[in-house]
Write a protein that holds these residues in place. Structure first.
Motif, PDB file in Angstrom:
ATOM      1  N   SER A 150      43.416  37.822  46.331  1.00  0.00           N
ATOM      2  CA  SER A 150      42.326  36.842  46.256  1.00  0.00           C
ATOM      3  C   SER A 150      42.823  35.523  45.676  1.00  0.00           C
ATOM      4  O   SER A 150      42.433  34.443  46.141  1.00  0.00           O
ATOM      5  CB  SER A 150      41.172  37.399  45.416  1.00  0.00           C
ATOM      6  OG  SER A 150      41.524  37.506  44.042  1.00  0.00           O
ATOM      7  N   TRP A 208      35.523  39.888  46.632  1.00  0.00           N
ATOM      8  CA  TRP A 208      36.500  39.113  45.883  1.00  0.00           C
ATOM      9  C   TRP A 208      35.778  38.110  44.989  1.00  0.00           C
ATOM     10  O   TRP A 208      34.632  37.734  45.268  1.00  0.00           O
ATOM     11  CB  TRP A 208      37.416  38.357  46.836  1.00  0.00           C
ATOM     12  CG  TRP A 208      38.497  39.212  47.431  1.00  0.00           C
ATOM     13  CD1 TRP A 208      38.675  40.550  47.245  1.00  0.00           C
ATOM     14  CD2 TRP A 208      39.543  38.781  48.309  1.00  0.00           C
ATOM     15  NE1 TRP A 208      39.769  40.986  47.950  1.00  0.00           N
ATOM     16  CE2 TRP A 208      40.321  39.923  48.606  1.00  0.00           C
ATOM     17  CE3 TRP A 208      39.898  37.560  48.861  1.00  0.00           C
ATOM     18  CZ2 TRP A 208      41.434  39.859  49.446  1.00  0.00           C
ATOM     19  CZ3 TRP A 208      41.002  37.491  49.693  1.00  0.00           C
ATOM     20  CH2 TRP A 208      41.768  38.630  49.978  1.00  0.00           C
ATOM     21  N   TYR A 244      43.009  31.889  47.623  1.00  0.00           N
ATOM     22  CA  TYR A 244      42.350  30.734  47.008  1.00  0.00           C
ATOM     23  C   TYR A 244      43.327  29.570  46.842  1.00  0.00           C
ATOM     24  O   TYR A 244      42.996  28.414  47.161  1.00  0.00           O
ATOM     25  CB  TYR A 244      41.775  31.133  45.652  1.00  0.00           C
ATOM     26  CG  TYR A 244      41.237  29.968  44.847  1.00  0.00           C
ATOM     27  CD1 TYR A 244      40.117  29.261  45.268  1.00  0.00           C
ATOM     28  CD2 TYR A 244      41.860  29.576  43.663  1.00  0.00           C
ATOM     29  CE1 TYR A 244      39.625  28.195  44.533  1.00  0.00           C
ATOM     30  CE2 TYR A 244      41.373  28.509  42.921  1.00  0.00           C
ATOM     31  CZ  TYR A 244      40.256  27.825  43.359  1.00  0.00           C
ATOM     32  OH  TYR A 244      39.776  26.764  42.635  1.00  0.00           O
ATOM     33  N   ASN A 286      28.809  41.543  41.673  1.00  0.00           N
ATOM     34  CA  ASN A 286      28.739  42.484  42.790  1.00  0.00           C
ATOM     35  C   ASN A 286      27.383  43.178  42.859  1.00  0.00           C
ATOM     36  O   ASN A 286      26.881  43.470  43.951  1.00  0.00           O
ATOM     37  CB  ASN A 286      29.860  43.517  42.668  1.00  0.00           C
ATOM     38  CG  ASN A 286      31.193  43.004  43.186  1.00  0.00           C
ATOM     39  OD1 ASN A 286      31.363  42.772  44.384  1.00  0.00           O
ATOM     40  ND2 ASN A 286      32.146  42.811  42.294  1.00  0.00           N
ATOM     41  N   GLU A 335      44.340  43.700  44.977  1.00  0.00           N
ATOM     42  CA  GLU A 335      43.297  42.865  45.574  1.00  0.00           C
ATOM     43  C   GLU A 335      43.132  41.564  44.793  1.00  0.00           C
ATOM     44  O   GLU A 335      42.881  40.508  45.379  1.00  0.00           O
ATOM     45  CB  GLU A 335      41.972  43.636  45.597  1.00  0.00           C
ATOM     46  CG  GLU A 335      41.908  44.754  46.609  1.00  0.00           C
ATOM     47  CD  GLU A 335      41.731  44.235  48.030  1.00  0.00           C
ATOM     48  OE1 GLU A 335      40.897  43.335  48.237  1.00  0.00           O
ATOM     49  OE2 GLU A 335      42.448  44.724  48.918  1.00  0.00           O
ATOM     50  N   HIS A 336      43.266  41.642  43.482  1.00  0.00           N
ATOM     51  CA  HIS A 336      43.107  40.438  42.665  1.00  0.00           C
ATOM     52  C   HIS A 336      44.198  39.418  42.975  1.00  0.00           C
ATOM     53  O   HIS A 336      43.924  38.210  43.084  1.00  0.00           O
ATOM     54  CB  HIS A 336      43.129  40.801  41.182  1.00  0.00           C
ATOM     55  CG  HIS A 336      42.811  39.659  40.268  1.00  0.00           C
ATOM     56  ND1 HIS A 336      41.641  38.937  40.360  1.00  0.00           N
ATOM     57  CD2 HIS A 336      43.518  39.095  39.256  1.00  0.00           C
ATOM     58  CE1 HIS A 336      41.629  37.985  39.435  1.00  0.00           C
ATOM     59  NE2 HIS A 336      42.763  38.058  38.757  1.00  0.00           N
TER      60      HIS A 336
END
Length: 329
Positions: free
Chosen positions: A250, A202, A254, A186, A246-247
């Motif tokens: 993501s 992400w 995917y 990041n 959020e993880h």
């Protein structure tokens, strides 16, 4: 010492993952995915009633990490190619990138931490891989008068093209090692202005390399109707209950991308001819009966299917004991 560390990973975690990948390419997809869900104990989280098997109410704080672990396992299973055809040079590069993304390293640290199959002194790929992915930062004299060792740092192209969060998760002994790699990623893309200040991207999950011709593609398990049911529930709860991290989101996105990548449009040649398929259909399903939420493994039709009603199982009676703790019957 754990079996994911460099001393053991080649003969332990990598071998275990290889065996499971072979199973994923051979066993029926519904059986395999259902078994994974059961082994990770996430049925309670996926349930809309919350009392599928345990005698105590589900704990969201403990269930969410299990869901993350389950999805991470599936992502590792379908994307890693350590024993499914990756070349020695590719493995050396990947292992070195993984170490550098978790933190800058000295030459001796890299030699010590590289897995045995890729990082022995005799490995002819070590120096060439190091030159491709790392830049040397010369020793610095600190204000205190101490000399700081020279370190190898990842090149910019590593973050854009080679950084593989799934492989970092596989090799990270501690969760903070993975988080360090994400913080560094990041920071890099923030310097390029690719994200707004104060926001985090992400993980940049990668398209897996092709498997050796002797193996099937483990991504076939993502064409299972059971997996599609799990994705539906996670996305629904993310939209309505806002209790999905959020993880997790993501990883779900995917895995959906990987499912699309292996979906053959010719699997259902009548897909544009049948109006019921074209517009989807309403479904009435039972809670946690994941194998029967959809009629087929056809992703296109399942995406267009509306789950209209979910029937919950009867609620158990609650009896309070002398210590004011309740149990289910």
């Amino acid at each position: 010492m754990t079996y994911i560390q460099c001393n053991f990973c080649n003969s332990m975690v990598d071998a275990d993952l290889y065996l499971l990948q072979v199973c994923a390419t051979i066993l029926p997809t519904q059986l395999f995915v259902s078994t994974v869900i059961e082994r990770f104990h996430v049925l309670d989280w996926l349930s809309f009633s919350g009392n599928t098997s345990s005698i105590t109410p589900p704990d969201s704080e403990s269930d969410t990490p299990m869901l993350e672990s389950c999805l991470t396992f599936l992502a590792s299973l379908v994307s890693l190619r350590t024993n499914l055809g990756a070349s020695q040079s590719r493995l050396s590069q990947l292992e070195m990138v993984t170490l550098l993304c978790m933190g800058d390293k000295t030459h001796s640290q890299l030699m010590e931490l590289m897995p045995e199959r890729c990082g022995t002194v005799q490995s002819r790929d070590f120096e060439s891989a190091l030159a491709e992915v790392a830049e040397y930062r010369a020793p610095n004299l600190e204000a205190s008068g101490n000399m700081q060792q020279g370190m190898y740092v990842p090149k910019g192209c590593v973050w854009e093209e080679l950084y593989d969060p799934i492989h970092v998760l596989l090799r990270a002994v501690h969760r903070r090692d993975f988080q360090n790699s994400m913080d560094r990623y990041n920071e890099y893309i923030g310097q390029l202005g690719k994200v707004r200040p104060g926001t985090n991207a992400w993980p940049p999950y990668r398209e897996p390399a092709p498997c050796h011709e002797a193996y099937g593609d483990p991504r076939r398990i993502l064409k299972s109707r059971v997996f599609h049911s799990v994705v539906w529930i996670i996305l629904y709860k993310a939209l309505t209950q806002h209790n999905v991290s959020e993880h997790v989101m993501s990883l779900v996105v995917y895995l959906l991308e990987m499912a699309l990548a292996v979906t053959d449009p010719t699997d259902h040649p009548t897909q544009v001819l049948i109006s019921s398929f074209l517009f989807g259909e309403d479904r009435h399903v039972n809670d946690n009966d994941l194998e029967n939420w959809f009629e087929s493994d056809w992703l296109s039709n399942n995406l267009r299917t509306t789950i209209d009603t979910i029937t919950l199982p009867p609620q158990p009676d609650v009896v309070f004991d002398s210590d004011s703790k309740f149990i289910y019957y």
